[in-house]
Design a protein around this motif. Sequence first.
Motif, short mmCIF file in Angstrom:
data_model
loop_
_atom_site.label_atom_id
_atom_site.label_comp_id
_atom_site.label_asym_id
_atom_site.label_seq_id
_atom_site.Cartn_x
_atom_site.Cartn_y
_atom_site.Cartn_z
N PHE A 112 0.96 -1.11 0.13
CA PHE A 112 -0.16 0.06 0.03
C PHE A 112 0.98 1.13 0.07
CE2 PHE A 112 -2.59 -3.22 1.95
CZ PHE A 112 -3.70 -3.07 1.54
N ASP A 113 0.40 2.05 -0.40
CA ASP A 113 1.04 3.51 -0.20
C ASP A 113 0.39 4.00 1.03
OD1 ASP A 113 2.09 6.07 -0.43
OD2 ASP A 113 0.68 7.01 -2.04
N MET A 114 1.14 3.76 2.22
CA MET A 114 0.70 4.20 3.24
C MET A 114 1.87 4.73 4.25
SD MET A 114 0.56 0.25 4.81
CE MET A 114 1.94 -0.61 5.49
N PRO A 115 1.62 5.15 5.35
CA PRO A 115 2.82 5.45 6.49
C PRO A 115 3.46 4.53 7.08
CG PRO A 115 0.44 5.94 7.38
CD PRO A 115 0.15 5.29 6.15
N ASP A 116 4.53 4.75 7.69
CA ASP A 116 5.32 3.59 8.26
C ASP A 116 4.44 3.14 9.54
OD1 ASP A 116 7.72 3.18 7.13
OD2 ASP A 116 8.65 5.25 8.11
N CYS A 117 3.55 3.67 10.16
CA CYS A 117 2.69 3.29 10.97
C CYS A 117 1.26 4.11 10.85
CB CYS A 117 3.10 3.13 12.44
SG CYS A 117 3.55 4.88 13.19
N PHE A 118 0.31 3.75 11.83
CA PHE A 118 -1.05 4.32 11.52
C PHE A 118 -1.43 5.04 12.81
CE2 PHE A 118 -1.36 0.71 8.57
CZ PHE A 118 -1.59 1.33 7.58
N GLY A 119 -0.31 5.51 13.47
CA GLY A 119 -0.69 6.49 14.62
C GLY A 119 0.68 6.23 15.64
N VAL A 120 0.96 6.98 16.45
CA VAL A 120 1.63 6.89 17.72
C VAL A 120 1.26 7.54 18.81
CG1 VAL A 120 4.20 7.57 18.32
CG2 VAL A 120 3.62 6.92 16.12
N GLU A 121 1.37 6.86 20.02
CA GLU A 121 0.99 7.28 21.31
C GLU A 121 1.99 7.22 22.36
OE1 GLU A 121 -3.12 7.04 24.18
OE2 GLU A 121 -2.71 5.70 22.30
N ASP A 122 1.91 8.13 23.16
CA ASP A 122 3.06 8.02 24.31
C ASP A 122 2.71 6.81 25.29
OD1 ASP A 122 5.39 9.35 25.91
OD2 ASP A 122 3.51 9.15 27.41
N PHE A 123 3.72 6.13 25.72
CA PHE A 123 3.46 4.93 26.56
C PHE A 123 2.98 5.48 27.67
CE2 PHE A 123 4.84 2.05 29.97
CZ PHE A 123 4.22 0.80 29.29
N ASP A 124 3.46 6.26 28.41
CA ASP A 124 2.92 6.61 29.68
C ASP A 124 1.50 6.98 29.72
OD1 ASP A 124 5.44 6.09 30.74
OD2 ASP A 124 6.18 8.06 30.62
N LYS A 125 0.97 7.59 28.77
CA LYS A 125 -0.30 8.19 28.53
C LYS A 125 -1.34 6.76 28.52
CE LYS A 125 0.53 12.95 27.02
NZ LYS A 125 0.44 13.95 25.83
N LEU A 126 -0.83 6.24 27.75
CA LEU A 126 -1.60 4.83 27.04
C LEU A 126 -1.62 3.96 28.50
CD1 LEU A 126 -3.07 3.14 25.26
CD2 LEU A 126 -0.76 2.06 24.47
N ALA A 127 -0.53 3.88 29.26
CA ALA A 127 -0.61 2.70 30.38
C ALA A 127 -1.42 3.45 31.51
CB ALA A 127 1.11 2.77 30.93
N ALA A 128 -1.48 4.78 31.54
CA ALA A 128 -2.27 5.26 32.65
C ALA A 128 -3.83 4.93 32.36
CB ALA A 128 -2.27 6.87 32.48
N LYS A 129 -4.41 4.78 31.15
CA LYS A 129 -5.49 4.52 30.91
C LYS A 129 -5.88 3.16 31.16
CE LYS A 129 -5.80 7.17 26.37
NZ LYS A 129 -5.74 6.99 24.96
N LEU A 130 -4.79 2.17 31.42
CA LEU A 130 -5.05 0.82 31.72
C LEU A 130 -5.23 0.51 33.26
CD1 LEU A 130 -2.58 -0.76 29.12
CD2 LEU A 130 -5.07 -0.34 28.78
N HIS A 131 -4.77 1.56 34.13
CA HIS A 131 -4.83 1.42 35.32
C HIS A 131 -6.25 0.79 35.72
CE1 HIS A 131 -3.65 1.56 39.59
NE2 HIS A 131 -4.62 2.35 39.70
N GLY A 132 -6.24 -0.41 36.48
CA GLY A 132 -7.48 -1.10 37.16
C GLY A 132 -8.20 -1.89 36.05
N LEU A 133 -7.63 -2.14 34.76
CA LEU A 133 -8.30 -3.00 33.96
C LEU A 133 -8.73 -4.19 34.41
CD1 LEU A 133 -9.76 -3.48 30.94
CD2 LEU A 133 -7.28 -3.78 30.35
N ASP A 134 -9.88 -4.84 34.10
CA ASP A 134 -10.19 -6.21 34.57
C ASP A 134 -10.17 -6.94 33.26
OD1 ASP A 134 -11.31 -8.52 35.02
OD2 ASP A 134 -12.95 -7.96 36.14
N VAL A 135 -9.08 -7.75 32.90
CA VAL A 135 -8.86 -8.48 31.75
C VAL A 135 -9.95 -9.48 31.30
CG1 VAL A 135 -6.18 -8.41 31.82
CG2 VAL A 135 -7.49 -10.27 32.78
#
Length: 317
Positions: free
Chosen positions: A263-286
């Motif tokens: 495909f004519d596409m970017p190297d990836c489809f988005g980038v997020e900071d790990f610390d911000k993403l990890a904070a969203k997971l606090h308390g997640l019941d798998v």
Amino acid sequence: MEVKCLGFSVSVDGGCVSLSELFTFFENEGCVVDANESNQRRFYFDTNSHDDYFKGLVVTVKDQKKFCRLTNENGGFQILVDNLQGDDKLLEFNFLIIHKVTGLGLYQHYYQSCSMNVFGKYLKRYHHQLKKALGDAEISTQATLEGSPLTEGRKQRIRKQFSGQLKFAPLVRQENLEAILKEYRKIKSFEFEYAYLDHEVRAATPLSGFVSRKIEKLSFLGDTSFKNSIAKAISAFTAGGAPKRGKVIVEDYDGESIPIKIFDMPDCFGVEDFDKLAAKLHGLDVDYFYSHEIFDDLIAVFESEEHEDVFGMELQQ
């Protein structure tokens, strides 16, 4: 640290064990635990919470209790070692979605988490195990019905009914194509859709006045000595802008055919900071991982107008 959103494709050639059946197997198990490697990996899948997507979570449990951190003490830096208590474990995570119709997906990855290609190898392994279990069950059923063991010939014919292969491949940028193709044993074919139909293409197209899209397929000689030349030629052709998208069928050194989608596409489809993403997971019941907002974010990326040429057109083919 960056968390990248990567693209991939997964499919099954043959109807013995479909993707839906494979992920339903994972879902029914609740959690599939694989401890064959140095780190334990736990796989969670959901097939029902969304009409269009399978949802998945890969958790890598680290085999360590101690970890190091850097602290500033009295104007100088010191390395301190902490120890996890009780049953606490360090872990890494990867969230993913797979479109139920196209088999295209998005996979969140960051350094030291389970790589996308390793995830694909796990899918292939469990797909193979499930095929074998179904084949063995059918052999056992037939032997019971007939009241005697089956011949080896009968067993082989039954196993052939469960011979489909799972194909897993990353979505590939045109710029990276040549190097990736050269890693495989053989290049079998190249299929592509023209980005536009100019005069020369229309002149070589039957019923050109009625044609709005044109897809061509080239099959190559089986001689592996031509591989590098073919890889270079395909890469040059795609770099010239003629194809809108394409697919190269390659063969690995185990003799398995793999589709490489271009495909004519970017190297990836988005980038997020790990610390911000990890904070969203606090308390997640798998047990209810599929309800997390991360999947809404992944689906929004998949369905965005920005990436419609990669993910949207597949639905129309």
